[in-house]
Design an enzyme around this catalytic site. Structure first.
Site, PDB file in Angstrom:
ATOM      1  N   ASN A  12       2.659  -2.953  -3.985  1.00  0.00           N
ATOM      2  CA  ASN A  12       2.511  -1.691  -3.255  1.00  0.00           C
ATOM      3  C   ASN A  12       3.823  -1.428  -2.531  1.00  0.00           C
ATOM      4  O   ASN A  12       4.117  -2.095  -1.534  1.00  0.00           O
ATOM      5  CB  ASN A  12       1.336  -1.819  -2.274  1.00  0.00           C
ATOM      6  N   LYS A  14       4.590   1.100  -0.867  1.00  0.00           N
ATOM      7  CA  LYS A  14       4.371   1.915   0.338  1.00  0.00           C
ATOM      8  C   LYS A  14       5.421   3.029   0.399  1.00  0.00           C
ATOM      9  O   LYS A  14       5.810   3.543  -0.645  1.00  0.00           O
ATOM     10  CB  LYS A  14       4.376   1.007   1.580  1.00  0.00           C
ATOM     11  N   HIS A  99      -6.374   1.982   1.639  1.00  0.00           N
ATOM     12  CA  HIS A  99      -5.481   1.007   2.277  1.00  0.00           C
ATOM     13  C   HIS A  99      -5.613   1.141   3.792  1.00  0.00           C
ATOM     14  O   HIS A  99      -5.777   2.238   4.315  1.00  0.00           O
ATOM     15  CB  HIS A  99      -4.032   1.250   1.833  1.00  0.00           C
ATOM     16  N   GLU A 101      -3.520   1.131   6.038  1.00  0.00           N
ATOM     17  CA  GLU A 101      -2.546   2.037   6.656  1.00  0.00           C
ATOM     18  C   GLU A 101      -3.017   3.485   6.553  1.00  0.00           C
ATOM     19  O   GLU A 101      -2.754   4.299   7.435  1.00  0.00           O
ATOM     20  CB  GLU A 101      -1.163   1.828   6.013  1.00  0.00           C
ATOM     21  N   GLU A 169      -7.608  -7.223   2.251  1.00  0.00           N
ATOM     22  CA  GLU A 169      -6.362  -7.291   3.007  1.00  0.00           C
ATOM     23  C   GLU A 169      -6.679  -7.314   4.499  1.00  0.00           C
ATOM     24  O   GLU A 169      -6.932  -6.256   5.101  1.00  0.00           O
ATOM     25  CB  GLU A 169      -5.479  -6.074   2.716  1.00  0.00           C
ATOM     26  N   GLY A 175       2.244  -7.417   6.598  1.00  0.00           N
ATOM     27  CA  GLY A 175       3.600  -7.254   7.117  1.00  0.00           C
ATOM     28  C   GLY A 175       3.932  -8.105   8.328  1.00  0.00           C
ATOM     29  O   GLY A 175       4.930  -7.880   9.005  1.00  0.00           O
ATOM     30  N   SER A 214       0.984 -10.454   3.505  1.00  0.00           N
ATOM     31  CA  SER A 214       2.039 -11.463   3.649  1.00  0.00           C
ATOM     32  C   SER A 214       2.068 -12.494   2.519  1.00  0.00           C
ATOM     33  O   SER A 214       2.364 -13.668   2.766  1.00  0.00           O
ATOM     34  CB  SER A 214       1.948 -12.155   5.021  1.00  0.00           C
TER      35      SER A 214
HETATM   36  P1  13P Z   1       2.690  -7.208   2.879  1.00  0.00           P
HETATM   37  O1  13P Z   1       2.713  -8.002   1.609  1.00  0.00           O
HETATM   38  O2  13P Z   1       4.025  -6.595   3.206  1.00  0.00           O
HETATM   39  O3  13P Z   1       2.100  -7.973   4.015  1.00  0.00           O
HETATM   40  O4  13P Z   1       1.723  -5.939   2.622  1.00  0.00           O
HETATM   41  C1  13P Z   1       0.483  -6.161   2.062  1.00  0.00           C
HETATM   42  C2  13P Z   1      -0.099  -4.833   1.738  1.00  0.00           C
HETATM   43  O5  13P Z   1      -0.434  -4.057   2.596  1.00  0.00           O
HETATM   44  C3  13P Z   1      -0.229  -4.490   0.313  1.00  0.00           C
HETATM   45  O6  13P Z   1      -1.009  -3.349   0.148  1.00  0.00           O
END
Ligand code: 13P
Length: 251
Positions: A12, A14, A99, A101, A169, A175, A214
């Site tokens: 992803n 983002k 997601h 976010e 997740e 992150g 992560s």
């Molecule tokens: P990270 O791997 O940067 O922690 O992000 C995970 C994520 O949100 C994938 O959708």
């Protein structure tokens, strides 16, 4: 990892990447075609601006493309939004919905996410439906209940007939460089598997459940080896071809 389910490693990107990032895609494609054949299905979900380029350039090396979100409607007056059909038209075969976010930044609710997942299936896409608890929900002992609630409310009934992917997740692991313990991941994935089987029977037994949060080259091997972890949804570490390839190779 359950052997009957083809593992999935999805990146992803983002809100990262520009046309210059296609060099990473080319490097990844080269690694995938020259190294040992990957055991995992590889998906990249770039920003929508790059979806067509990723879909067309990735196809020669087996890299599949996915969107990061879609609207629940097929068309209409929704400035700035993209329908699932548009993503499919650009070459996507998958789309991430729900997601954390988007749940946080855009107030997306479980019913809205369910509608998006339905729209995705209607357009021939496979939705990657994200669920996961916040840190305070985990600290107060509600992680499993929150995840079970999200799973029940954001996964459409049609997932009994269509292919979907679930991505667990934990919000606090995204992150941050922090991950749950292997036991915590195992417990949550087992619970998600049980709920999927209870609701969808055989289809629920073969629905891939990805872990996200992560995942790095350093921890991929042990996380991906956990029972009922059928792959990963990778954020930051999917932006660099070498790191992402190491994670794919860890399957
Ligand atoms: P990270 O791997 O940067 O922690 O992000 C995970 C994520 O949100 C994938 O959708």
């Amino acid at each position: 990892m359950t052997t009957t389910i083809t593992p999935v490693i999805a990146g992803n990107w983002k809100m990262n990447g520009s046309r210059a990032s296609l060099s990473e895609l080319q490097e990844l494609a080269a690694l995938l075609t020259t190294g040992d054949a990957p055991r995992a299905m590889v998906i990249i979900c770039p920003p929508a601006t790059m979806l067509h380029a990723v879909a067309s350039q990735g196809s020669t090396s087996g890299i599949l493309a996915g969107g990061q979100d879609c609207h629940a409607q097929a068309a209409g007056a929704h400035t700035g939004d993209l329908s699932a059909g548009m993503l499919a038209d650009a070459g996507a075969q998958y789309v991430i919905v729900g997601h954390s976010e988007r749940r946080a930044d855009h107030g997306e609710t479980d019913p809205a996410i369910r509608a998006k997942a339905e729209a995705a299936m209607g357009a021939g896409l496979k939705p990657i439906i994200c669920i996961g608890e916040t840190e305070s929900q985990r600290d107060s002992g509600h992680a499993e209940a929150v995840v079970a609630g999200q799973l029940a409310a954001s996964v459409p009934d049609a997932a009994g007939q269509h292919d979907v992917i679930i991505a667990y997740e934990p919000v606090w692991a995204i992150g941050t460089g922090r991950t749950p313990t292997n036991d915590e991941i195992a417990r949550m994935h087992d619970r998600i598997r049980a709920l999927l089987v209870e609701r969808f029977g055989d289809k629920g037994a073969t629905t891939p459940i990805l872990y996200g949060g992560s995942i790095k080259p350093q921890n991929a091997r042990e996380i991906l080896a956990i029972e009922n972890v059928n792959g990963g949804l990778v954020g930051g570490a999917s932006l660099l071809a070498k790191d992402f390839y190491t994670i794919i190779s860890a399957v």
